[in-house]
Design a protein around this motif. Structure first.
Motif, PDB file in Angstrom:
ATOM      1  N   ALA A 167     -14.942  -7.259   3.002  1.00 24.18           N
ATOM      2  CA  ALA A 167     -14.896  -7.023   4.437  1.00 24.18           C
ATOM      3  C   ALA A 167     -13.620  -7.626   5.008  1.00 24.18           C
ATOM      4  CB  ALA A 167     -16.120  -7.644   5.108  1.00 24.18           C
ATOM      5  N   GLY A 168     -13.320  -7.245   6.250  1.00 23.66           N
ATOM      6  CA  GLY A 168     -12.187  -7.858   6.927  1.00 23.66           C
ATOM      7  C   GLY A 168     -10.873  -7.177   6.637  1.00 23.66           C
ATOM      8  N   PRO A 169      -9.775  -7.865   6.940  1.00 22.23           N
ATOM      9  CA  PRO A 169      -8.447  -7.254   6.774  1.00 22.23           C
ATOM     10  C   PRO A 169      -8.092  -7.102   5.308  1.00 22.23           C
ATOM     11  CG  PRO A 169      -8.226  -9.575   7.327  1.00 22.23           C
ATOM     12  CD  PRO A 169      -9.690  -9.253   7.444  1.00 22.23           C
ATOM     13  N   ARG A 170      -7.379  -6.043   4.999  1.00 20.09           N
ATOM     14  CA  ARG A 170      -6.966  -5.792   3.631  1.00 20.09           C
ATOM     15  C   ARG A 170      -5.450  -5.815   3.567  1.00 20.09           C
ATOM     16  NH1 ARG A 170      -9.764  -7.254   0.703  1.00 20.09           N
ATOM     17  NH2 ARG A 170      -9.673  -5.751  -0.979  1.00 20.09           N
ATOM     18  N   LYS A 171      -4.911  -6.515   2.603  1.00 20.99           N
ATOM     19  CA  LYS A 171      -3.469  -6.614   2.444  1.00 20.99           C
ATOM     20  C   LYS A 171      -2.937  -5.684   1.358  1.00 20.99           C
ATOM     21  CE  LYS A 171      -3.027 -11.401   4.015  1.00 20.99           C
ATOM     22  NZ  LYS A 171      -2.510 -12.744   3.694  1.00 20.99           N
ATOM     23  N   ILE A 172      -3.801  -4.861   0.809  1.00 22.70           N
ATOM     24  CA  ILE A 172      -3.394  -3.988  -0.290  1.00 22.70           C
ATOM     25  C   ILE A 172      -3.195  -2.577   0.255  1.00 22.70           C
ATOM     26  CG2 ILE A 172      -4.010  -3.150  -2.573  1.00 22.70           C
ATOM     27  CD1 ILE A 172      -6.021  -5.474  -2.670  1.00 22.70           C
ATOM     28  N   PRO A 173      -1.992  -2.059   0.275  1.00 25.12           N
ATOM     29  CA  PRO A 173      -1.774  -0.703   0.787  1.00 25.12           C
ATOM     30  C   PRO A 173      -2.306   0.340  -0.177  1.00 25.12           C
ATOM     31  CG  PRO A 173       0.272  -1.598  -0.075  1.00 25.12           C
ATOM     32  CD  PRO A 173      -0.748  -2.704  -0.176  1.00 25.12           C
ATOM     33  N   ALA A 174      -3.439   0.916   0.171  1.00 25.51           N
ATOM     34  CA  ALA A 174      -4.036   1.917  -0.709  1.00 25.51           C
ATOM     35  C   ALA A 174      -3.123   3.115  -0.888  1.00 25.51           C
ATOM     36  CB  ALA A 174      -5.384   2.367  -0.137  1.00 25.51           C
ATOM     37  N   ALA A 175      -2.175   3.315   0.043  1.00 25.60           N
ATOM     38  CA  ALA A 175      -1.267   4.454  -0.066  1.00 25.60           C
ATOM     39  C   ALA A 175      -0.470   4.410  -1.367  1.00 25.60           C
ATOM     40  CB  ALA A 175      -0.317   4.473   1.130  1.00 25.60           C
ATOM     41  N   GLU A 176      -0.151   3.196  -1.839  1.00 26.97           N
ATOM     42  CA  GLU A 176       0.592   3.089  -3.092  1.00 26.97           C
ATOM     43  C   GLU A 176      -0.222   3.633  -4.262  1.00 26.97           C
ATOM     44  OE1 GLU A 176       3.597   2.420  -3.449  1.00 26.97           O
ATOM     45  OE2 GLU A 176       4.152   1.531  -1.530  1.00 26.97           O
ATOM     46  N   PHE A 177      -1.511   3.377  -4.229  1.00 28.69           N
ATOM     47  CA  PHE A 177      -2.361   3.895  -5.292  1.00 28.69           C
ATOM     48  C   PHE A 177      -2.563   5.399  -5.131  1.00 28.69           C
ATOM     49  CE2 PHE A 177      -3.305  -0.580  -4.918  1.00 28.69           C
ATOM     50  CZ  PHE A 177      -3.282  -0.985  -6.235  1.00 28.69           C
ATOM     51  N   ASP A 178      -2.590   5.869  -3.874  1.00 27.70           N
ATOM     52  CA  ASP A 178      -2.717   7.301  -3.641  1.00 27.70           C
ATOM     53  C   ASP A 178      -1.517   8.057  -4.210  1.00 27.70           C
ATOM     54  OD1 ASP A 178      -5.111   6.909  -2.369  1.00 27.70           O
ATOM     55  OD2 ASP A 178      -4.240   6.881  -0.352  1.00 27.70           O
ATOM     56  N   LYS A 179      -0.308   7.480  -4.053  1.00 27.28           N
ATOM     57  CA  LYS A 179       0.883   8.130  -4.604  1.00 27.28           C
ATOM     58  C   LYS A 179       0.768   8.273  -6.116  1.00 27.28           C
ATOM     59  CE  LYS A 179       4.026   6.301  -1.067  1.00 27.28           C
ATOM     60  NZ  LYS A 179       5.163   5.375  -0.807  1.00 27.28           N
ATOM     61  N   SER A 180       0.314   7.212  -6.756  1.00 26.56           N
ATOM     62  CA  SER A 180       0.173   7.259  -8.213  1.00 26.56           C
ATOM     63  C   SER A 180      -0.920   8.239  -8.617  1.00 26.56           C
ATOM     64  CB  SER A 180      -0.135   5.855  -8.746  1.00 26.56           C
ATOM     65  OG  SER A 180       0.916   4.973  -8.425  1.00 26.56           O
ATOM     66  N   ALA A 181      -1.994   8.301  -7.834  1.00 33.58           N
ATOM     67  CA  ALA A 181      -3.065   9.249  -8.137  1.00 33.58           C
ATOM     68  C   ALA A 181      -2.564  10.686  -8.008  1.00 33.58           C
ATOM     69  CB  ALA A 181      -4.246   9.011  -7.202  1.00 33.58           C
ATOM     70  N   ARG A 182      -1.746  10.950  -6.985  1.00 33.92           N
ATOM     71  CA  ARG A 182      -1.190  12.296  -6.831  1.00 33.92           C
ATOM     72  C   ARG A 182      -0.255  12.633  -7.983  1.00 33.92           C
ATOM     73  NH1 ARG A 182      -0.936  10.703  -1.332  1.00 33.92           N
ATOM     74  NH2 ARG A 182       1.270  10.178  -1.538  1.00 33.92           N
ATOM     75  N   ARG A 183       0.456  11.620  -8.461  1.00 34.80           N
ATOM     76  CA  ARG A 183       1.344  11.832  -9.599  1.00 34.80           C
ATOM     77  C   ARG A 183       0.531  12.184 -10.844  1.00 34.80           C
ATOM     78  NH1 ARG A 183       6.295   7.657 -10.798  1.00 34.80           N
ATOM     79  NH2 ARG A 183       7.826   9.222 -11.382  1.00 34.80           N
ATOM     80  N   ASN A 184      -0.562  11.458 -11.049  1.00 29.18           N
ATOM     81  CA  ASN A 184      -1.445  11.790 -12.167  1.00 29.18           C
ATOM     82  C   ASN A 184      -1.987  13.210 -12.029  1.00 29.18           C
ATOM     83  OD1 ASN A 184      -1.062   9.295 -13.282  1.00 29.18           O
ATOM     84  ND2 ASN A 184      -3.010   8.457 -12.603  1.00 29.18           N
ATOM     85  N   GLN A 185      -2.365  13.579 -10.798  1.00 28.31           N
ATOM     86  CA  GLN A 185      -2.929  14.903 -10.566  1.00 28.31           C
ATOM     87  C   GLN A 185      -1.931  16.001 -10.915  1.00 28.31           C
ATOM     88  OE1 GLN A 185      -6.187  15.376  -9.718  1.00 28.31           O
ATOM     89  NE2 GLN A 185      -5.697  17.485 -10.255  1.00 28.31           N
TER      90      GLN A 185
END
Length: 642
Positions: free
Chosen positions: A495-513
């Motif tokens: 819960a609470g604030p997150r310091k991990i930009p999920a967008a970075e993982f999304d970019k890698s996921a799109r690359r895998n796709q």
């Protein structure tokens, strides 16, 4: 006493209790289940759940893929309910996560029953509410993590243990051991951390009677044997099954469930025998760090998740053990406080000395913290309405809780900036009303002995404000889990604030796709779309593709064998292999398959499928360490002639 009715409380039911519990349960279910389908799944687990839902063999062994090549690096009990849900409703985000919502709601109900049986209906409702608004519980209720099922099973063990304390009957203690054994199939050795608590509490309830003490010690021995037997069921099944007839056991270099459970997932947490590099994974670094210091549970990544009620829990432990109570149930209630206290102590030691790969592990603290905090509030409220110095304990503890909550909230100045001032205002008002109300009430009683002065309502208002004060901050943090957080990552729910930009993982996921799309366009009847390390293969398996995993979670396992992969290639059941993994921290050794692929297959130009290496650096974690990880994937074509 209702010795034959396990869910019949020793204390009567006031008219308001069932409506209050119903409202609490409905609100909890709604909050936990809201927009469930928008919450993320963890590919490594969801791939296994999809595979486990397709055949009973993969279900029993917990296979990562439908072909049953490798197991998960954990016991499959964590995901049996998920697989059954998918089998019943189809594979959807909500069908995978639905069991976790149910487990969280049931845990709230069970803690209510356990707490109210010895401490009364008010304590039961308060404990249930405190657990429901624990931020980490809210996060885990809609995450593909097994800790909610662990919590529920251990609370059921406590409920059976509670009956055994009252009656001294072996059957209830054996049932408690069975529940702990089931919990072992969810989180392995972590489930056994409650055994000292149940054992010590059971002996404390015997009092000073040597005959009773020795009898209960013998019963504990039998219960321990029961726990061990139930805990060992899957391990024995795997050991008795020929290796050729089951998946290779991930988390072990020798295909052994014993190595996986007690080495990789137990001693490895303390840096002993970490052959597969469990401590150096990306998820571990993005999680809570190492957790090897005594202030770990007070850190920014842990205290706001489970620790808002720390002061009250400590007060409840001390009061429950030391406060003399003439009621017949006092000895049992004292044993209950000892049990919760030992539960806390065991986990404090484990989390302070061991490797805590993710902060969500500390959700195990939530039940004892909630129960002891409720015990403190009800005990101090009872003393508050009587004469003597103890009547000032309640306003004092509300003041302490106010300071602690405001301090925790102030450590996150950019998140919910209104929270700390609100806690201070509400807490100050509660303390003022409690103090003034008690003084005025005493004077009014002197003037009219035996009468119920109007100040009774003032006292109740002060008590209500006190409860609002202690639950305000955790409720605010827990509320952030109701709507899915776009910056959250599936392997580190909180819960609470997150310091991990999920967008970075999304970019890698799109690359895998993009790579997967390239392989689909060139598929010519092969059984497997490709072979890859388990972490890479999982994202395709979760999407319904037939993929051959190798190397396991660490990427280093000697399975499947080189001969098996070569045979698949020769029979044209496999053409493409992806080498590489998501690397972070120390570099792990490659599996034997990798060497064979490099010698016998042709590397595909990365420009064709959008591959190649890429390094991503994330902002510093709460521990102040920046995190770098690298996607370094290479595609190989193993068909003769390319």
């Amino acid at each position: 006493m209702s010795g034959s009715r396990p869910w019949r409380a020793l204390i009567g039911n006031p008219w308001w209790e069932r409506p209050a519990l119903l409202v609490l349960v409905l609100a909890t279910a709604l909050g936990y289940g809201w927009e469930l389908d928008r919450n993320q799944l963890l590919n490594y687990y969801s791939a296994a759940v999809r595979s486990m839902s397709q055949s009973w063999t993969t279900f029993v062994f917990g296979a990562q893929d439908p072909s049953g090549t490798l197991t998960l690096d954990k016991l499959p009990g964590s995901f049996w309910l998920e697989a059954l849900s998918v089998r019943a409703f189809g594979f959807h985000n909500w069908s995978v996560l639905l069991p976790h919502v149910a487990e969280a709601v049931l845990a709230v109900i069970v803690l209510h029953r356990v707490t109210r049986r010895w401490w009364g209906p008010v304590a039961g409702i308060l404990a249930a509410a405190a657990l429901a608004v624990t931020p980490m519980v809210g996060a885990l209720a809609k995450a593909e993590i097994a800790d909610m099922l662990l919590m529920l099973l251990l609370l059921l063990a406590v409920a059976a243990w509670q009956r055994s304390v009252e009656t001294g009957r072996l059957r209830w203690l054996l049932l408690s051991g069975v529940w702990v054994g089931f919990a072992f199939h969810v989180k392995m050795v972590q489930a056994w951390a409650v055994l000292p608590a149940l054992g010590v509490g059971y002996l404390v309830a015997a009092g000073r009677n040597p005959a009773v003490l020795w009898r209960r010690a013998g019963q504990l021995l039998l219960a321990g044997v029961t726990t061990l037997a139930v805990s060992s069921l899957w391990i024995v099944l795997v050991l008795l099954t020929p290796a050729s007839a089951r998946p290779y056991v991930d988390g072990s270099m020798d295909n052994s469930p014993i190595s996986m459970v007690f080495g990789y997932n137990a001693l490895g947490r303390f840096g002993v025998g970490d052959d597969l590099g469990m401590g150096g994974g990306l998820g571990a670094q993005i999680g809570s760090g190492t957790g090897t210091h005594w202030l770990y549970l007070l850190s920014d990544q842990v205290a706001p998740q489970v620790g808002w009620l720390y002061p009250l829990a400590l007060a409840g432990l001390l009061l429950g053990i030391a406060w003399p109570d003439p009621a017949p149930r006092a000895a049992w209630a004292r044993a209950g406080c000892v049990m919760w206290g030992v539960w806390l102590l065991a986990h404090v030691v484990a989390f302070s000395l061991g490797h805590v790969a993710h902060s969500f592990y500390v959700a195990a603290l939530a039940p004892p913290v909630a129960a002891l905090a409720a015990t403190a509030l009800t005990t101090m409220w009872s003393a508050y309405r009587q004469e003597g110095w103890r009547k000032w304990l309640l306003p004092l503890m509300i003041a302490v809780s106010t300071v602690w909550s405001a301090y925790l909230a102030s450590r996150f100045p950019g998140f919910l900036p209104w929270l700390a001032p609100s806690v201070v205002v509400t807490g100050s008002l509660a303390v003022v009303v409690l103090v003034i109300g008690r003084i005025v009430s005493a004077r009014a009683s002197e003037r009219s002995p035996g009468a119920r002065p109007w100040t009774t309502h003032v006292l109740a208002a002060g008590g209500f404000l006190g409860v609002v004060t202690v639950l305000l901050a955790p409720s605010a943090w827990a509320a952030t889990t109701v709507v899915p957080n776009p910056d959250a990552v599936s392997f580190d729910p909180a819960a609470g604030p997150r310091k991990i930009p999920a967008a970075e993982f999304d970019k890698s996921a799109r690359r895998n796709q993009k790579t997967f799309d390239y392989l689909r366009s060139r598929r010519q009847g092969e059984k497997y779309l490709f072979a890859a390390s388990s972490m890479i293969a999982a994202s395709a398996t979760a999407a319904g593709e037939s993929v051959l995993p190798f190397g396991g979670f660490s990427g280093s396992l000697p399975a499947p064998s080189v001969d098996h992969v070569a045979d698949l290639v020769s029979r044209r059941e496999l053409r493409y292999v992806i080498l590489g993994n998501i690397l972070s921290g120390r570099k792990r050794p490659e599996p034997p398959v990798a060497g064979w692929v490099r010698l016998n297959c042709s590397q595909v130009d990365p420009k064709e499928y959008g591959g190649g290496g890429r390094t991503v650096t994330l902002p510093p974690t709460d521990s102040g360490r920046p995190i770098s990880f690298r996607y370094d994937l290479q595609l190989y074509d193993c068909r003769p002639g390319g």
